[in-house]
Design a protein around this motif. Sequence first.
Motif, PDB file in Angstrom:
ATOM      1  N   ALA A  43      -1.354  -1.994   7.316  1.00 36.57           N
ATOM      2  CA  ALA A  43      -0.280  -1.327   8.057  1.00 36.57           C
ATOM      3  C   ALA A  43       0.920  -2.228   8.332  1.00 36.57           C
ATOM      4  CB  ALA A  43      -0.839  -0.793   9.376  1.00 36.57           C
TER       5      ALA A  43
ATOM      6  N   LEU B 164      -4.414  -1.892  11.161  1.00 35.67           N
ATOM      7  CA  LEU B 164      -5.114  -3.096  10.712  1.00 35.67           C
ATOM      8  C   LEU B 164      -4.288  -3.755   9.609  1.00 35.67           C
ATOM      9  CD1 LEU B 164      -8.899  -3.416   9.822  1.00 35.67           C
ATOM     10  CD2 LEU B 164      -7.135  -4.342   8.301  1.00 35.67           C
TER      11      LEU B 164
ATOM     12  N   ARG C  60      -3.089  -8.045   7.853  1.00 36.57           N
ATOM     13  CA  ARG C  60      -3.394  -9.486   7.831  1.00 36.57           C
ATOM     14  C   ARG C  60      -2.550 -10.281   8.810  1.00 36.57           C
ATOM     15  NH1 ARG C  60      -4.069 -10.733   1.487  1.00 36.57           N
ATOM     16  NH2 ARG C  60      -1.946  -9.931   1.410  1.00 36.57           N
ATOM     17  N   GLN C  61      -1.250  -9.954   8.870  1.00 35.57           N
ATOM     18  CA  GLN C  61      -0.336 -10.831   9.609  1.00 35.57           C
ATOM     19  C   GLN C  61      -0.079 -10.305  11.016  1.00 35.57           C
ATOM     20  OE1 GLN C  61       3.137 -12.063   7.445  1.00 35.57           O
ATOM     21  NE2 GLN C  61       1.972 -12.244   5.532  1.00 35.57           N
TER      22      GLN C  61
ATOM     23  N   ASP D 291       3.495  -9.020  11.906  1.00 37.73           N
ATOM     24  CA  ASP D 291       3.802  -7.644  11.470  1.00 37.73           C
ATOM     25  C   ASP D 291       3.232  -6.639  12.472  1.00 37.73           C
ATOM     26  OD1 ASP D 291       5.098  -8.341   9.119  1.00 37.73           O
ATOM     27  OD2 ASP D 291       3.294  -8.155   7.873  1.00 37.73           O
TER      28      ASP D 291
ATOM     29  N   VAL E  50      -6.890  -8.812  10.743  1.00 38.84           N
ATOM     30  CA  VAL E  50      -8.042  -9.331   9.991  1.00 38.84           C
ATOM     31  C   VAL E  50      -7.743  -9.181   8.503  1.00 38.84           C
ATOM     32  CG1 VAL E  50      -9.371  -7.176   9.813  1.00 38.84           C
ATOM     33  CG2 VAL E  50     -10.590  -9.349   9.977  1.00 38.84           C
TER      34      VAL E  50
ATOM     35  N   ALA F   2      -4.660  -0.402   2.534  1.00 41.18           N
ATOM     36  CA  ALA F   2      -4.469  -1.788   2.080  1.00 41.18           C
ATOM     37  C   ALA F   2      -4.805  -1.905   0.602  1.00 41.18           C
ATOM     38  CB  ALA F   2      -5.342  -2.737   2.887  1.00 41.18           C
TER      39      ALA F   2
ATOM     40  N   VAL G  93     -10.649  -5.854  -2.370  1.00 43.56           N
ATOM     41  CA  VAL G  93      -9.744  -5.258  -1.367  1.00 43.56           C
ATOM     42  C   VAL G  93      -9.497  -3.781  -1.654  1.00 43.56           C
ATOM     43  CG1 VAL G  93      -7.405  -5.330  -0.395  1.00 43.56           C
ATOM     44  CG2 VAL G  93      -8.660  -7.470  -0.839  1.00 43.56           C
TER      45      VAL G  93
ATOM     46  N   PRO H 169       0.440   7.691  -5.511  1.00 43.75           N
ATOM     47  CA  PRO H 169       1.888   7.620  -5.721  1.00 43.75           C
ATOM     48  C   PRO H 169       2.252   6.972  -7.060  1.00 43.75           C
ATOM     49  CG  PRO H 169       1.240   6.542  -3.647  1.00 43.75           C
ATOM     50  CD  PRO H 169       0.002   6.744  -4.468  1.00 43.75           C
ATOM     51  N   THR H 170       3.475   7.275  -7.518  1.00 42.38           N
ATOM     52  CA  THR H 170       4.101   6.477  -8.566  1.00 42.38           C
ATOM     53  C   THR H 170       4.774   5.262  -7.908  1.00 42.38           C
ATOM     54  OG1 THR H 170       5.581   6.533 -10.477  1.00 42.38           O
ATOM     55  CG2 THR H 170       6.303   7.762  -8.536  1.00 42.38           C
TER      56      THR H 170
HETATM   57  P1  NDP Z   1       2.550  -3.769   0.260  1.00 48.38           P
HETATM   58  O1  NDP Z   1       2.040  -4.971  -0.450  1.00 48.38           O
HETATM   59  O2  NDP Z   1       4.007  -3.556   0.315  1.00 48.38           O
HETATM   60  O3  NDP Z   1       1.943  -3.699   1.728  1.00 48.38           O
HETATM   61  C1  NDP Z   1       0.540  -3.758   1.858  1.00 48.38           C
HETATM   62  C2  NDP Z   1       0.142  -4.079   3.272  1.00 48.38           C
HETATM   63  O4  NDP Z   1      -1.291  -4.215   3.256  1.00 48.38           O
HETATM   64  C3  NDP Z   1       0.713  -5.400   3.758  1.00 48.38           C
HETATM   65  O5  NDP Z   1       1.007  -5.318   5.122  1.00 48.38           O
HETATM   66  C4  NDP Z   1      -0.449  -6.356   3.467  1.00 48.38           C
HETATM   67  O6  NDP Z   1      -0.482  -7.488   4.301  1.00 48.38           O
HETATM   68  C5  NDP Z   1      -1.647  -5.475   3.771  1.00 48.38           C
HETATM   69  N1  NDP Z   1      -2.832  -6.023   3.105  1.00 48.38           N
HETATM   70  C6  NDP Z   1      -2.949  -6.365   1.800  1.00 48.38           C
HETATM   71  N2  NDP Z   1      -4.138  -6.924   1.576  1.00 48.38           N
HETATM   72  C7  NDP Z   1      -4.797  -6.938   2.760  1.00 48.38           C
HETATM   73  C8  NDP Z   1      -6.053  -7.422   3.174  1.00 48.38           C
HETATM   74  N3  NDP Z   1      -6.857  -8.063   2.326  1.00 48.38           N
HETATM   75  N4  NDP Z   1      -6.411  -7.280   4.458  1.00 48.38           N
HETATM   76  C9  NDP Z   1      -5.585  -6.688   5.335  1.00 48.38           C
HETATM   77  N5  NDP Z   1      -4.366  -6.230   5.015  1.00 48.38           N
HETATM   78  C10 NDP Z   1      -3.971  -6.353   3.734  1.00 48.38           C
HETATM   79  O7  NDP Z   1       1.854  -2.519  -0.474  1.00 48.38           O
HETATM   80  P2  NDP Z   1       2.335  -0.985  -0.579  1.00 48.38           P
HETATM   81  O8  NDP Z   1       2.761  -0.489   0.725  1.00 48.38           O
HETATM   82  O9  NDP Z   1       3.228  -0.866  -1.749  1.00 48.38           O
HETATM   83  O10 NDP Z   1       0.955  -0.312  -1.015  1.00 48.38           O
HETATM   84  C11 NDP Z   1       0.094   0.374  -0.124  1.00 48.38           C
HETATM   85  C12 NDP Z   1      -0.985   1.069  -0.943  1.00 48.38           C
HETATM   86  O11 NDP Z   1      -0.370   1.989  -1.858  1.00 48.38           O
HETATM   87  C13 NDP Z   1      -1.819   0.123  -1.795  1.00 48.38           C
HETATM   88  O12 NDP Z   1      -3.150   0.539  -1.826  1.00 48.38           O
HETATM   89  C14 NDP Z   1      -1.186   0.247  -3.168  1.00 48.38           C
HETATM   90  O13 NDP Z   1      -2.083  -0.086  -4.192  1.00 48.38           O
HETATM   91  C15 NDP Z   1      -0.799   1.709  -3.183  1.00 48.38           C
HETATM   92  N6  NDP Z   1       0.268   2.057  -4.117  1.00 48.38           N
HETATM   93  C16 NDP Z   1       1.466   1.375  -4.125  1.00 48.38           C
HETATM   94  C17 NDP Z   1       2.441   1.693  -5.057  1.00 48.38           C
HETATM   95  C18 NDP Z   1       3.739   0.948  -5.127  1.00 48.38           C
HETATM   96  O14 NDP Z   1       4.452   1.090  -6.150  1.00 48.38           O
HETATM   97  N7  NDP Z   1       4.143   0.177  -4.124  1.00 48.38           N
HETATM   98  C19 NDP Z   1       2.237   2.778  -6.032  1.00 48.38           C
HETATM   99  C20 NDP Z   1       0.960   3.428  -5.924  1.00 48.38           C
HETATM  100  C21 NDP Z   1       0.027   3.065  -5.001  1.00 48.38           C
HETATM  101  P3  NDP Z   1       0.409  -8.818   3.949  1.00 48.38           P
HETATM  102  O15 NDP Z   1       1.756  -8.506   4.492  1.00 48.38           O
HETATM  103  O16 NDP Z   1      -0.298  -9.896   4.656  1.00 48.38           O
HETATM  104  O17 NDP Z   1       0.390  -8.961   2.457  1.00 48.38           O
END
Ligand code: NDP
Length: 243
Positions: free
Chosen positions: A15, A37, A39-40, A43, A58, A83, A105, A178-179
């Motif tokens: 989130a 939930l 990592r940082q 945020d 976490v 995530a 993940v 999503p795309t």
């Molecule tokens: P971002 O990388 O922009 O944001 C992801 C968020 O999830 C960040 O806040 C990140 O934390 C957190 N996160 C990642 N890994 C972990 C972990 N191990 N534990 C806890 N928190 C974690 O991703 P998007 O918003 O783009 O993507 C969200 C979802 O949508 C994902 O599942 C992605 O695969 C899916 N998706 C995305 C698309 C795209 O083009 N963007 C297209 C289709 C699907 P931190 O800031 O620490 O990295």
Amino acid sequence: STSRLSGRRVLVTGAGKGIGRETVRRLVADGAEVVALSRQASDLQSLAGETGCGTIAVDLANLEEAADAVTQALPFDCLVNNAGITSLQSALETSMAQFSAVLAVNTLAPLRLAQIVAGDLVRRGEGGAIVNLSSIAASVGLADHAAYCASKAALDALTRVLAVELGPHRIRTNSVNPTVTLTPMGQLAWSDPAKAGPMLARIPLGRFCEPGDVAGVISFLLSDDAAMLNGITINVDGGLLIS
Ligand code: NDP
């Protein structure tokens, strides 16, 4: 309606940024009580200040630590497994460690959190809903996305199995696919115009996805408006996959 999720307690993973962050804003606006939930901690602090959500800091890669933290935060009515991570290599160059880290993940963590949240709902005899953030990558082969495509196809399979097993307990499970969405992750994979241009050209609506486009579909799937939807994938792709 602006209060269609009132009375629902929802856990949203990943989130801190991107789609997850916008989803927390939308679910709170729709009346839900949200726990975010990510990592940082920084945020999460800013998001809590903005929306009043609860927070869990976490890393889902530390799966049992995350499982303990979520267990302590029960009960939830709904779970949004948002995530996700990616790791860009050609299939021939993908290391087994990178592949496993993406699966951990994107696929294992959603299953583990579903066990905790839905297991608790079943014990309490309450219904609920799970939304898994998948991708069009579950349905097509994307160059340099071997681990990512595999993780999302497996996640859609998990959505269907959970839908079958949990449906009798009035718990619905669906995927949102999503795309390209220009979040921090989307920029990592698609900021090169040579890659983005041909992808954009394939989308009939002529634009990439916005985080709000995805958050609205997640809110709908959690709500009673989607009461008969279970085990499906919704492509939020502007018509890409049918064109
Ligand atoms: P971002 O990388 O922009 O944001 C992801 C968020 O999830 C960040 O806040 C990140 O934390 C957190 N996160 C990642 N890994 C972990 C972990 N191990 N534990 C806890 N928190 C974690 O991703 P998007 O918003 O783009 O993507 C969200 C979802 O949508 C994902 O599942 C992605 O695969 C899916 N998706 C995305 C698309 C795209 O083009 N963007 C297209 C289709 C699907 P931190 O800031 O620490 O990295």
